[in-house]
Scaffold this motif. Structure first.
Motif, mmCIF file in Angstrom:
data_model
loop_
_atom_site.group_PDB
_atom_site.id
_atom_site.type_symbol
_atom_site.label_atom_id
_atom_site.label_comp_id
_atom_site.label_asym_id
_atom_site.label_seq_id
_atom_site.Cartn_x
_atom_site.Cartn_y
_atom_site.Cartn_z
ATOM 1 N N GLY A 358 37.014 32.451 35.542
ATOM 2 C CA GLY A 358 37.330 33.873 35.638
ATOM 3 C C GLY A 358 38.775 34.203 35.315
ATOM 4 N N ASN A 359 39.728 33.399 35.831
ATOM 5 C CA ASN A 359 41.135 33.746 35.632
ATOM 6 C C ASN A 359 41.544 33.608 34.178
ATOM 7 N N VAL A 360 41.098 32.520 33.563
ATOM 8 C CA VAL A 360 41.421 32.315 32.151
ATOM 9 C C VAL A 360 40.835 33.455 31.330
ATOM 10 N N ALA A 362 40.116 36.400 32.284
ATOM 11 C CA ALA A 362 40.812 37.656 32.572
ATOM 12 C C ALA A 362 42.097 37.737 31.754
ATOM 13 N N PHE A 363 42.868 36.628 31.720
ATOM 14 C CA PHE A 363 44.114 36.629 30.954
ATOM 15 C C PHE A 363 43.851 36.991 29.497
#
Lengths: 672, 202
Positions: A358-360, A362-363
């Motif tokens: 998710g974080n990757v 999102a970036f």
């Protein structure tokens, strides 16, 4: 299948056969392919016959093929690219025709494998051999003129780059006759593209045609960047450069940092396939995801490599045809800089679904949305330039307005796709296909077609027919909407890309037929363009550009005569601000008698062609595993470079007296 | 082109100078592209470093003393290349050929050691087909070796040209680029030594 046998025997078999994997079985057959082969053959024979009949061989060799004049190299790039455009469009037409009829119990006229080869060829051709070719063609034509230079930084390298591009085109088209093309999609994802799952030579054709052309592009990138940094005329600081030159600079920086990644990645895939390595294989510790990352670390910048010069073209012509200085020059420069940087940090949005977390996601999603800001700046500045301008609706201007409409649609769907949650729904669907065609046709192709129309008189000395140009534009514009808006709808309905057959109960056929009609309208547009060219040549007397400044232009390329002489400028211009030519035209400075100086220019040479010829042979040997030919071809390449480096006689001088004579002769001709 | 008699001496020189700075700047840009090629291969190696597929890993295969000798030879060759360039700027042709001769021999020595290591590995069954790790190793180190080979070929051609023409503008320009290339390969090797061998050994 003899390929499967080769495969089993593996590496040892490389030395078994004088012709490697090549045999009579490799010749492609089938009704559709036969049609392509016959047209290829007829085209080649027709060209040879025509040249012989008109006794033009020597002329072709001396004036064109061996030329290192960027204007001629540019024209040759564009001719090759337009021929490839025709092939790419025919591929597109076949795909849409297949999809329009291959419903339910009918399987259409293409078998699955052939269909896969067609969509792979379509994508590869359109990006590598059409868009790149048009881009480098236009840069060659315009950049030195705009910078007030007589040549590019490395003219011989320029010719070599062009011929490497042609070698790539040659290998790609050879696969129509021998061995077939890749059936993997235009980026040949492994493990499908590995030997285990694609045992034929198709993927090798893909690798080597793109590798060779790609090395040419890389060399061009270096060449044009050095040209911009080192070859600008007196007084042209970076912040006084025309916007097209700025956009080329952004694009070439991207080429320099992105194309080496492509070179490395293709080499690794080739090593896997040829020497049994395990970079991207499903077994042996290979990592297919690494390929996807590497190829998109090149592939996303590539999109901007193509679009930036198109933006630059639009900036030029919107200022000219609005008769106003470009709105927000420095914000445009910063926008190019921002796009250049940001295009390196968005590559992962091409594979949100592959589980990076998710974080990757999102970036990369946020970065993708951010990059639309400088892109928007460019669009708005174009429109603000029109605001209160004295607008002339010429064909290039029509392309600009068409671009604003289609590119905005594509931009909006792009921001939608940048949201990972949406991307999960429409990933690999026709929605995506519609989106990137919106950007590539509506941005890149419109831009380059506008550029060709705009700068045509500078190269050939006469304008293209306006009426037919407008017909062509409307066909392209309407055809585009007809062909791709249905794909958005189909994509949301669940139609995946690369689909060659679907069930009748899905109710997709109507939309596919509309899309197919759209392609036919685009083909009609191309027909008008061919007609436009013919009519313009026939009626060139009535469209002559006698002033060198047919559009009331603002930049230096319009300050020299049309067609531009081989030395570009008899006296190199001196610049004191933006829109150099505009201020020269409107200054009250008296015309002084020009003081000519000797000019040193590069001599024509066939060596670039020979290097590319050996590179072609090397690629051919690598594809077919012809073990004796590969080192021989390599020796040929090295030998050509050594011979070239030993030659002293690479330049010649046009003396001031000769120059004065040429200029007076031209002035007399003008007066008469 | 400085030979063209019609040209006033001053412009001819400034043009020559201009050509030089253009070409050398272009060569720097080329080196940066090559740097990106190596960066891609380093990244690939980093990803596949542990993908040994159950087969031997770096610390079982590499001999650090052997690689240290290789490294010292290559570093020395960079030093002798520098000495050759100093001689070139003094226009001392004999010294240029002599020092580049030494550089060439050191390059050959480095290359033979590398090939010895490669054949040793291959003979013990640890060739590039064995695992992703070994593929990445052979490709990264081999690409560097291929560059060294190119550099050696270039050296031969250039030394012949110098022997024929002397230290004129064109050969001086090429010497500058060759020495840039050679030092560049040295720097790449430092990274290979560190990332492949030192990190691999622990």
């Amino acid at each position: 299948m003899n390929f499967a046998l080769d495969n089993l025997l593996g590496f040892g078999n490389l030395f078994g056969n004088l012709l490697g994997k090549l045999s009579f079985d490799a010749i492609q057959h089938g009704p559709v392919i036969a049609g392509a082969q016959v047209s290829l053959l007829l085209g080649a024979m027709g060209t040879v016959a025509l040249l012989t009949y008109l006794k033009r061989w020597k002329w072709l060799w001396n004036e064109w093929l061996t030329s290192v004049d960027p204007k001629k190299i540019g024209v040759m790039y564009i001719i090759v690219a337009l021929l490839m455009l025709v092939r790419g469009v025919v591929d597109a037409g076949m795909m849409r025709a297949q999809q329009a009829v291959s419903v339910g119990s009918s399987n259409g006229f293409l078998d699955a494998d052939h269909y896969q080869q067609i969509f792979t060829a379509h994508g590869s051709i359109m990006i590598f051999f059409v868009a790149m070719g048009l881009m480098f063609g236009l840069i060659n034509l315009v950049l030195p003129l705009q910078l007030g230079a007589r040549d590019v930084a490395f003219p011989f390298l320029n010719s070599t780059s062009f011929w490497l591009f042609v070698a790539g085109v040659g290998l790609m088209n050879m696969s129509l006759v021998l061995g077939g093309f890749a059936a993997t999609g235009w980026l040949a994802y492994p493990p499908l593209s590995e030997l285990q799952y694609s045992p034929g030579v198709g993927v090798d054709f893909w690798i080597w045609s793109i590798q060779i052309a790609g090395i040419g592009s890389l060399l061009s990138g270096i060449n044009f960047l050095v040209t911009i940094i080192k070859m600008r005329c007196k007084g042209m600081t970076l912040m006084r450069m025309p916007m097209f030159a700025w956009s080329v600079m952004g694009s070439m920086v991207l080429v320099i940092f992105a194309f080496p990644i492509l070179t490395a990645t293709l080499a690794l895939l080739a090593l896997d396939r040829t020497f049994g390595m395990h970079f991207f294989t499903a077994t042996g510790g290979g990592n297919p995801m690494m390929y996807i990352n590497l190829i998109w670390a090149w592939g996303h910048p590539e999109v901007y490599i193509l679009i930036l010069p198109a933006f630059g073209i639009f900036s030029e012509l919107v200022a000219t045809f609005s008769r106003k200085r470009l709105f927000g020059y420095s914000s445009m420069v910063w926008a190019i800089g921002a796009i250049t940087f940001l295009s390196y940090v968005v590559w992962l949005h091409h594979f949100f679904t592959m589980g990076a977390g998710g974080n990757v996601n999102a970036f990369f999603g946020v970065m993708t949305m951010v990059i639309s800001v400088p892109t928007g700046v460019k669009g708005f500045n174009g429109l603000f330039t029109m605001y209160r301008g004295r607008i002339r609706f010429t064909t290039p201007m029509m392309w600009f307005l068409g671009f604003v409409v289609t590119f905005t649609i594509g931009g909006v769907t792009g921001v939608m796709l940048a949201v990972p949650a949406i991307d999960f729904q429409v990933h690999n669907s026709l929605f995506l296909v519609a989106h990137f065609h919106n950007m590539i046709i509506g941005g890149v192709v419109y831009g380059y077609l506008a550029g060709i129309t705009y700068w045509f008189p500078k190269i050939f000395g006469f304008k293209l027919n306006e009426r037919l140009g407008r017909y062509a534009f409307w066909c392209w514009f309407i055809g585009f909407l007809l062909a791709f808006i249905p794909l958005y709808i189909l994509g949301i309905m669940g139609a995946t890309r690369r689909l060659d057959h679907y069930d009748a109960s899905l109710g997709w056929q109507g939309l596919f037929i509309v899309a197919g009609v759209g392609v036919m309208v685009i083909i009609a547009g191309i027909g008008f363009q061919v007609l436009q060219l013919i009519v313009s040549i026939v009626q060139r007397k009535s469209n002559l550009d006698t002033t060198g400044d047919p559009w009331n232009g603002r930049t230096l390329e319009w300050s020299t005569r049309s067609p531009a002489p081989f030395y570009n400028f008899a006296v190199l211009p001196v610049v004191s601000g933006h829109d150099a030519f505009w201020s020269i035209k409107h200054s009250r400075a008296k015309e002084t008698k020009p003081e000519y100086q000797d000019i040193v220019l590069p001599r024509n040479t066939p060596m670039g062609m020979f290097i590319a010829g050996f590179a072609f042979l090397f690629g051919f040997a690598a594809i077919w595993h012809i073990v004796w030919l590969a080192p021989l071809a390599l020796v040929g390449v090295i030998g050509c470079i050594v011979i070239r480096s030993a030659s002293d006689n690479t330049e010649y001088t046009v003396t001031a007296a000769k120059l004065a004579k040429l200029e007076t002769a031209y002035a007399k001709e003008q007066a008469a | 082109m400085s030979n063209t008699a019609v040209q006033p001496v001053e412009t001819a020189q400034s043009m020559e100078h201009d050509n030089d700075s253009k070409t050398i700047f272009g060569f720097w840009v080329y080196l940066m592209t090559d740097c990106v090629v190596f960066a891609s291969l380093f990244a690939t190696f980093a990803v596949l470093r542990t993908s040994t597929f159950g087969d031997p890993s770096g610390n079982e295969l590499f001999s650090l003393p052997f690689v240290l000798v290789e490294t010292l030879i290559l570093l020395t060759s960079s030093f002798t290349c520098g000495l050759a360039m100093l001689a070139a700027h003094r226009k001392d042709q004999a010294k240029v050929i002599a020092w580049f001769g030494v550089t060439f021999l050191l390059g050959i020595a480095f290359l033979s050691l590398e090939l010895t290591e490669f054949s040793h590995l291959a003979h013990e069954g640890n060739s590039w087909t064995r695992s992703g790790f070994l593929s990445a190793f052979f490709t990264l180190v081999g690409t560097h070796g291929l560059h060294i080979t190119t550099g050696l070929l270039w050296m031969i051609v250039l030394l012949v040209q110098i022997a024929k023409r002397g230290l004129v503008t064109s050969t001086m320009r090429r010497l500058t680029m060759l020495s840039l290339f050679w030092h560049f390969l040295d720097i790449i090797w430092i990274f290979i030594f560190t990332i492949v061998y030192l990190v691999g050994a622990v």
